[in-house]
Design a protein around this motif. Sequence first.
Motif, PDB file in Angstrom:
ATOM      1  N   ASP A   1       0.803  -1.220   0.000  1.00 50.92           N
ATOM      2  CA  ASP A   1       0.000   0.000   0.000  1.00 50.92           C
ATOM      3  C   ASP A   1       0.838   1.272   0.000  1.00 50.92           C
ATOM      4  N   LYS A   2       1.958   1.266   0.707  1.00 46.68           N
ATOM      5  CA  LYS A   2       2.811   2.459   0.822  1.00 46.68           C
ATOM      6  C   LYS A   2       4.182   2.165   0.230  1.00 46.68           C
ATOM      7  N   PHE A   3       4.175   1.775  -1.023  1.00 46.40           N
ATOM      8  CA  PHE A   3       5.390   1.248  -1.656  1.00 46.40           C
ATOM      9  C   PHE A   3       6.266   2.319  -2.304  1.00 46.40           C
ATOM     10  N   GLY A   4       5.976   3.577  -2.088  1.00 46.51           N
ATOM     11  CA  GLY A   4       6.680   4.641  -2.793  1.00 46.51           C
ATOM     12  C   GLY A   4       8.183   4.658  -2.567  1.00 46.51           C
ATOM     13  N   ASN A   5       8.879   5.188  -3.567  1.00 51.21           N
ATOM     14  CA  ASN A   5      10.324   5.388  -3.489  1.00 51.21           C
ATOM     15  C   ASN A   5      10.577   6.610  -2.606  1.00 51.21           C
ATOM     16  N   ALA A   6      11.349   6.432  -1.559  1.00 51.42           N
ATOM     17  CA  ALA A   6      11.557   7.496  -0.571  1.00 51.42           C
ATOM     18  C   ALA A   6      12.331   8.688  -1.117  1.00 51.42           C
ATOM     19  N   SER A   7      12.877   8.547  -2.319  1.00 46.52           N
ATOM     20  CA  SER A   7      13.639   9.651  -2.902  1.00 46.52           C
ATOM     21  C   SER A   7      12.823  10.461  -3.912  1.00 46.52           C
ATOM     22  N   THR A   8      11.546  10.124  -4.075  1.00 44.60           N
ATOM     23  CA  THR A   8      10.694  10.872  -4.992  1.00 44.60           C
ATOM     24  C   THR A   8       9.987  12.010  -4.262  1.00 44.60           C
ATOM     25  N   LEU A   9       9.447  12.979  -5.030  1.00 49.33           N
ATOM     26  CA  LEU A   9       8.914  14.204  -4.449  1.00 49.33           C
ATOM     27  C   LEU A   9       7.409  14.175  -4.206  1.00 49.33           C
ATOM     28  N   TYR A  10       6.677  13.289  -4.879  1.00 49.05           N
ATOM     29  CA  TYR A  10       5.230  13.277  -4.709  1.00 49.05           C
ATOM     30  C   TYR A  10       4.853  12.652  -3.365  1.00 49.05           C
ATOM     31  N   SER A  11       3.560  12.686  -3.026  1.00 56.69           N
ATOM     32  CA  SER A  11       3.116  12.364  -1.674  1.00 56.69           C
ATOM     33  C   SER A  11       3.486  10.949  -1.238  1.00 56.69           C
ATOM     34  N   MET A  12       3.395   9.965  -2.140  1.00 52.63           N
ATOM     35  CA  MET A  12       3.717   8.596  -1.760  1.00 52.63           C
ATOM     36  C   MET A  12       5.198   8.469  -1.384  1.00 52.63           C
ATOM     37  N   GLY A  13       6.044   9.171  -2.101  1.00 59.32           N
ATOM     38  CA  GLY A  13       7.460   9.185  -1.776  1.00 59.32           C
ATOM     39  C   GLY A  13       7.734   9.925  -0.477  1.00 59.32           C
ATOM     40  N   ARG A  14       7.019  11.030  -0.268  1.00 58.08           N
ATOM     41  CA  ARG A  14       7.200  11.787   0.974  1.00 58.08           C
ATOM     42  C   ARG A  14       6.771  10.955   2.177  1.00 58.08           C
ATOM     43  N   ASP A  15       5.695  10.186   2.019  1.00 57.59           N
ATOM     44  CA  ASP A  15       5.246   9.319   3.112  1.00 57.59           C
ATOM     45  C   ASP A  15       6.303   8.273   3.451  1.00 57.59           C
ATOM     46  N   ALA A  16       6.926   7.707   2.411  1.00 62.74           N
ATOM     47  CA  ALA A  16       7.981   6.723   2.631  1.00 62.74           C
ATOM     48  C   ALA A  16       9.180   7.368   3.325  1.00 62.74           C
ATOM     49  N   ARG A  17       9.519   8.585   2.904  1.00 63.31           N
ATOM     50  CA  ARG A  17      10.639   9.290   3.531  1.00 63.31           C
ATOM     51  C   ARG A  17      10.338   9.587   4.994  1.00 63.31           C
ATOM     52  N   LYS A  18       9.100   9.989   5.271  1.00 55.16           N
ATOM     53  CA  LYS A  18       8.711  10.271   6.658  1.00 55.16           C
ATOM     54  C   LYS A  18       8.848   9.020   7.529  1.00 55.16           C
ATOM     55  N   ALA A  19       8.454   7.873   7.002  1.00 56.03           N
ATOM     56  CA  ALA A  19       8.578   6.611   7.736  1.00 56.03           C
ATOM     57  C   ALA A  19      10.041   6.281   8.002  1.00 56.03           C
ATOM     58  N   MET A  20      10.898   6.521   7.005  1.00 57.32           N
ATOM     59  CA  MET A  20      12.329   6.267   7.178  1.00 57.32           C
ATOM     60  C   MET A  20      12.932   7.149   8.263  1.00 57.32           C
ATOM     61  N   GLU A  21      12.561   8.431   8.250  1.00 59.33           N
ATOM     62  CA  GLU A  21      13.143   9.347   9.224  1.00 59.33           C
ATOM     63  C   GLU A  21      12.639   9.050  10.634  1.00 59.33           C
ATOM     64  N   SER A  22      11.419   8.575  10.736  1.00 62.25           N
ATOM     65  CA  SER A  22      10.907   8.143  12.033  1.00 62.25           C
ATOM     66  C   SER A  22      11.715   6.952  12.547  1.00 62.25           C
TER      67      SER A  22
END
Length: 389
Positions: A25-46
């Motif tokens: 469901d939340k498979f976005g690439n954490a290095s992309t700028l759109y919302s799915m990527g931002r969500d992945a980046r947020k999870a990584m930083e947490s």
Amino acid sequence: MYMDHSATSPVDREVFEAMKPYFVDKFGNASTLYSMGRDARKAMESARTQVALLIGAKAEEIIFTSGGTESDNIAIKGVAYRLKDKGNHIITSAIEHPAVEETCKYLEKNGFEVTYLPVYEEGIVRISDLEDAITDRTILITIMHANNEIGTIQPIAEIGEIAREKGIYFHTDAVQSVGKIPVNVEDLNVDMLSLSAHKVYGPKGIGALYVKKGVRLEPIIHGGGHEKGLRPGTENVAGVVGLGKACEIAEKNLSYDAKYITNLRNKLIKGVLDSVEQSYLNGHPIKRLPNNINFRFSSIEGESLVLHLDSKGIAASTGSACSSKKLEPSHVLTAIGLKEVDAHGSLRLTLGKENTAEDIDHAIKSIQEVVKTLRELSPLWCAAPDAEK
């Protein structure tokens, strides 16, 4: 009954549930700028914050890797290549995990000099040997926090003080200690620290390297700018989330789990040593990990012991999981002074939070039975004078 937690641990159910959304469901690439990527980046930083909290670091000092082996390689080679014009001497111990040992041997083939400090009978480095080994060409000290085979804990804080006084970078492989005993990078005086998720009820294939602010490393992998350029490649978001959750759980339960598992460990050690003749504990009796037991038994062979215990439902090992298919004796056991024949008679049992007192009772009884059976078949035991039995 699983008693090989130093090889790997089962994924905690909470960890698994935390990871699941990031596969589908939340498979976005954490290095992309759109919302799915931002969500992945947020999870990584947490998750980065969760890892940092467990070891007393700052979130920005955590670099995600594929595990302990890669973390060790990045730290050791990163310092060696960065500082090769200042010096070419590295100090390590004689009982390091292959991830450190083989990396040092590789560097020896490429112009570096390595000193392997002895550890003596109890498996612990002596500070005087370290001080004698330091030269004006020493650029790195890398000593593991706790040994993966015999569980001995090294005087890391003291080593770190010396390294800091001498202006030498200090790295520790803490893969076995993180999540089992208190680990604080400031208290330990380390510049770099390696850890791995699958030793603390997290997933395999993910780990981290603590790099103290201001420490500069030469990258050993090149590509995109991920993880400050030290670990390029599309991020394993699900794995990172799992590592973070595993660290959060470990931090919350550390005191209780350590006390509970230590009691089980002590019961198992006493039960075996009291009931099996010519049984011995390898490593320091007190300065060892809460979950680690490493026995040796005269006149039997470790692999046979492991296989017989497996038939009784007990998963154990006869040394490091990374070396279990090698025919030569453990380099850790020979480094503490054991003869090859004695080193081959070793058994490693490493406990976890799901083990019970009933498990320990079954293990003690099973070891008694298996050792008796194997000794009845052993020509070494049968030939030994009664006085030696």
